[in-house]
Scaffold this active site. Structure first.
Site, PDB file in Angstrom:
ATOM      1  N   LYS A 280      -6.136  -3.777  18.804  1.00 43.41           N
ATOM      2  CA  LYS A 280      -6.505  -5.179  19.023  1.00 43.41           C
ATOM      3  C   LYS A 280      -7.487  -5.241  20.191  1.00 43.41           C
ATOM      4  CE  LYS A 280      -3.781  -9.423  18.723  1.00 43.41           C
ATOM      5  NZ  LYS A 280      -2.452  -9.975  18.444  1.00 43.41           N
ATOM      6  N   GLU A 364      11.464 -18.235  12.718  1.00 39.30           N
ATOM      7  CA  GLU A 364      11.970 -19.529  13.184  1.00 39.30           C
ATOM      8  C   GLU A 364      13.328 -19.875  12.578  1.00 39.30           C
ATOM      9  OE1 GLU A 364       8.843 -18.935  12.264  1.00 39.30           O
ATOM     10  OE2 GLU A 364       7.668 -19.375  14.060  1.00 39.30           O
ATOM     11  N   ARG A 392       9.398 -24.750   9.571  1.00 42.48           N
ATOM     12  CA  ARG A 392      10.004 -23.644   8.833  1.00 42.48           C
ATOM     13  C   ARG A 392      11.533 -23.719   8.839  1.00 42.48           C
ATOM     14  NH1 ARG A 392       6.901 -18.755   8.412  1.00 42.48           N
ATOM     15  NH2 ARG A 392       5.217 -19.504   7.106  1.00 42.48           N
TER      16      ARG A 392
HETATM   17  C1  TPP Z   1       5.411 -19.322  11.429  1.00 37.34           C
HETATM   18  C2  TPP Z   1       4.537 -18.956  12.574  1.00 37.34           C
HETATM   19  N1  TPP Z   1       5.092 -18.737  13.793  1.00 37.34           N
HETATM   20  C3  TPP Z   1       4.296 -18.406  14.836  1.00 37.34           C
HETATM   21  C4  TPP Z   1       2.953 -18.281  14.691  1.00 37.34           C
HETATM   22  C5  TPP Z   1       2.060 -17.990  15.880  1.00 37.34           C
HETATM   23  N2  TPP Z   1       1.332 -16.730  15.713  1.00 37.34           N
HETATM   24  C6  TPP Z   1       0.047 -16.713  15.319  1.00 37.34           C
HETATM   25  S1  TPP Z   1      -0.557 -15.171  15.200  1.00 37.34           S
HETATM   26  C7  TPP Z   1       0.887 -14.505  15.720  1.00 37.34           C
HETATM   27  C8  TPP Z   1       1.011 -13.020  15.882  1.00 37.34           C
HETATM   28  C9  TPP Z   1       0.453 -12.306  14.739  1.00 37.34           C
HETATM   29  O1  TPP Z   1       0.579 -10.939  14.944  1.00 37.34           O
HETATM   30  P1  TPP Z   1       0.158  -9.946  13.794  1.00 37.34           P
HETATM   31  O2  TPP Z   1       0.556 -10.515  12.474  1.00 37.34           O
HETATM   32  O3  TPP Z   1       0.686  -8.607  14.124  1.00 37.34           O
HETATM   33  O4  TPP Z   1      -1.429  -9.985  13.842  1.00 37.34           O
HETATM   34  P2  TPP Z   1      -2.420  -9.545  15.027  1.00 37.34           P
HETATM   35  O5  TPP Z   1      -2.777 -10.810  15.749  1.00 37.34           O
HETATM   36  O6  TPP Z   1      -1.707  -8.582  15.905  1.00 37.34           O
HETATM   37  O7  TPP Z   1      -3.569  -8.969  14.323  1.00 37.34           O
HETATM   38  C10 TPP Z   1       1.843 -15.484  15.969  1.00 37.34           C
HETATM   39  C11 TPP Z   1       3.201 -15.237  16.453  1.00 37.34           C
HETATM   40  C12 TPP Z   1       2.416 -18.539  13.410  1.00 37.34           C
HETATM   41  N3  TPP Z   1       1.101 -18.479  13.182  1.00 37.34           N
HETATM   42  N4  TPP Z   1       3.227 -18.861  12.385  1.00 37.34           N
END
Ligand code: TPP
Length: 629
Positions: A280, A364, A392
């Site tokens: 990242k 959630e 959710r």
């Molecule tokens: C249901 C839900 N909860 C929380 C989030 C907030 N959120 C957005 S991106 C993310 C992390 C994503 O991590 P990953 O899937 O590993 O992708 P990366 O950003 O590391 O590429 C979170 C927790 C969300 N988008 N949807």
């Protein structure tokens, strides 16, 4: 901007490039992202990590025929750039510009919209099964980050994929980060695979094969790479048990390796999961040094990565600091986040009470049932979940918390319009989905001092409660030394008046005060009320004003339908009052992204609009009086 990037108008242009040119293009895209997002803000870190992956996907597959999905889709910027949106990319997240996530209405290449995590695999499976039923041939590819695998829906899909289709590709983009560090057993499992010695030997030899074949004919390259890809089959017990053929982990920044692996995977007649390792923030030191910050941020200095210092504290910070001091005095208080320690402020709580801090991953529903379980054992759980993500957990709130009358406190940050993130992130429905649940107490503070009071109130109640407060910085009012519980269901009359009663929910109180001043200027007297409680609503106060004013006005940062104004109108009807209610809130439609002030103007969440509606009513006189109740 470099010359190669300027020549890419669609994925077809990308397909003309050789591997060396693709690598050059990757670097140009990185620079383009760093420079452009420094002005607009956005999800820089995640997108810097998927440059090579996205190039490889678009060079092997053919969207929009083939279906390419990104989980959450905050990492789909490179996809946007490659699919005809480079020219408009500088408008991303800006009013009227490109959305920060995939949007079906934005491009035929965006086959599925997202913004919330965990949906890509289920939606992709739906598309794969639809293809199978229709006798189609297209490929379906779902890209999901490692944190998406902490989510229940992802696993519900994994449990179902092999039973439903023979052809679907899942790409696990593993960078070990959620927004914070990824958590839980699945994160440890991925880590064990990556650090496994046997895998490392395989990986090195496969990489060497692909690297050595540069310069050979395309056919030879493909044949050797296929061997390399096959040799990397390192059984992951977990995914293989679910019927997905597992490949990897491979270097997600090695374009030839990715391209040849995808060519090979698309020939498979079993669903496959390719595990790739990416970094990242790759290629930009400030993002590598500040993973959390660069997950998603506002404008920054492209040379240094520095952002403007925040002025006032945020609601999230006040929430966290208040919770720390309440937890200092009450050992029963525990704090729960679903992968949002940073956004909710709970990362400030963690060092003070590490044993009473729980990050459960992007889960959630689990967070809420877990909280309910703790509450049955005498703890006072505080679930800090954004309004939009708590959607959710509707059933767990009903079935596990409210039905059992368990004392869980929900603290909903980002309640109200979220601004640049757009419709997936606006918190405009929580009153609608929480107010109808028996036993729920629902509050909204007008400022940060009242937020602290409401937290104390919620934590003293014998049953469930929720507090909605907005994104961003606080009002900046004086704070009491100690928060004080507020009498249940009691509104606060800020100013009395007899022509109109204006109720401003939460920080919308500022519009109520402004409207009152305007009306007073015109010779009317206006009462201004801070409702504090959406449920139970203060019927005594409503009955008192119904007996003297000609109209009520309600302001809320929520959809009107099923919102606070509706609750007022409902209560007045129950009281037998016919006094009209002018409701100011969001209309019955999804609101696009944009600047909050602009959107409020566009959709009539303004004092002018309220004035235009209420003036004719109060000018007519006072056709009120309670007829029943
Ligand atoms: C249901 C839900 N909860 C929380 C989030 C907030 N959120 C957005 S991106 C993310 C992390 C994503 O991590 P990953 O899937 O590993 O992708 P990366 O950003 O590391 O590429 C979170 C927790 C969300 N988008 N949807």
């Amino acid at each position: 901007m470099g010359t190669l990037l300027e020549s890419i108008h669609s994925p077809a242009d990308l397909k003309l490039l050789n591997f060396a040119q693709m690598s050059e293009l990757a670097e140009e895209i990185r620079e383009f992202l760093i420079q452009t997002l420094s002005k607009t803000g956005g999800h820089l870190g995640p997108n810097l990590g998927v440059v090579e992956l996205t190039l490889a996907l678009h060079s092997v597959f053919n969207t929009p025929g083939d279906k390419l999905l990104f989980d959450v889709s905050h990492q789909a910027y490179v996809h946007k750039i490659l699919t005809g949106r480079r020219d408009r990319f500088a408008t991303i997240r800006q009013p009227g510009g490109l959305n920060g996530f995939m949007l079906r209405t934005e491009s035929e290449h965006d086959c599925f919209g997202a913004g919330h995590a965990g949906t890509a695999l289920s939606a992709a499976l739906g598309m794969a099964v639809a293809r199978d039923l229709a006798g189609g041939k297209e490929n379906v590819i779902a890209v999901a980050g490692d944190a998406a695998f902490t989510n229940g829906i992802t696993f519900e899909a994994i449990n179902n994929i092999a039973e439903q289709t023979k052809r679907m590709i899942v790409v696990l983009n593993d960078n070990e980060w959620s927004i914070d560090r990824n958590v839980g057993a699945i994160a440890s499992y991925f880590h064990r695979i990556v650090t496994n010695e046997h895998y490392n030997r395989l990986h090195d030899s496969a990489k060497r094969i692909v690297e050595k074949i540069g310069g050979k004919t395309a056919l030879e390259v493909a044949r050797r790479a296929e061997e390399a890809a096959k040799s990397m089959l390192w059984p992951s017990i977990l995914f293989e048990e679910f019927g997905l053929q597992y490949f990897g982990p491979i270097d997600g920044h090695n374009i030839p390796l990715l391209v040849e692996t995808f060519k090979f995977l698309k020939t498979q007649d079993r669903p496959v999961l390719l595990h790739i390792l990416t970094q990242k923030g790759r290629g930009y030191q400030p993002a590598l040094d500040g993973q959390k910050k660069f997950h998603g941020l506002g404008p920054y200095d492209a040379d240094t990565g520095l952002t403007a210092p925040a002025g006032k504290p945020t609601y999230a910070e006040v929430f966290a600091n208040t919770l720390v001091s309440l937890a200092d005095k009450d050992e029963r208080i525990v704090a729960i986040t679903a992968a949002m320690p940073n956004g909710t402020g709970l990362d400030l709580f963690r060092p003070h009470h590490p044993k009473r801090y729980f990050d459960v991953g992007i889960a959630e529903e689990h967070a809420v049932v877990f909280a309910a379980g703790m509450a049955t054992r005498g703890f006072r759980p505080v679930c800090a979940i954004y309004s939009t993500f708590l959607q959710r957990a509707f059933d767990p709130i009903v079935h596990d918390v409210c039905l059992q009358k368990l004392p869980v406190l929900f603290c909903m940050d980002r309640a109200g319009l979220s601004g640049d993130d757009g419709p997936t992130h606006h918190g405009l429905f929580d009153i609608g989905y929480l107010r109808s649940i028996p036993n729920m107490v629902l509050m909204s503070p007008k400022d940060e001092d009242e937020l602290a009071d409401m937290m104390k109130t919620g934590l003293e109640l014998p049953g469930p409660s929720a507090i909605r407060y907005p994104r961003g910085t606080v009002a900046g009012v004086a704070r009491k030394e100690e928060p004080q519980a507020i009498p249940l269901g009691k509104a606060e009359v800020l100013k009395d008046g007899s022509d109109v009663a204006i109720l401003g929910l939460g920080p919308m109180i500022s519009l109520a005060l402004e409207l009152a001043a305007r009306l007073e200027h015109d010779g009317f007297t206006a009462a201004v009320i801070n409702p504090r409680f959406i449920k139970p609503i203060d019927r005594e106060m409503l009955a008192a004003y119904a007996g003297k004013v000609s109209a009520f006005v309600t302001f809320e940062d929520h959809v009107k339908m099923g919102g606070f104004g509706t609750a007022v109108a409902e209560a007045l009807q129950d009281l037998g009052s016919a006094v009209p209610v002018v409701r100011i809130g969001w209309p019955d439609q999804f609101i696009e992204h944009g600047k909050i002030e602009d959107l409020r103007k566009k959709y009539g969440l303004t004092v002018d609009n309220a004035l235009a509606q209420v003036l004719p009513i109060i000018a007519r006189g006072k056709p009120h009086a309670l007829v029943a109740g």
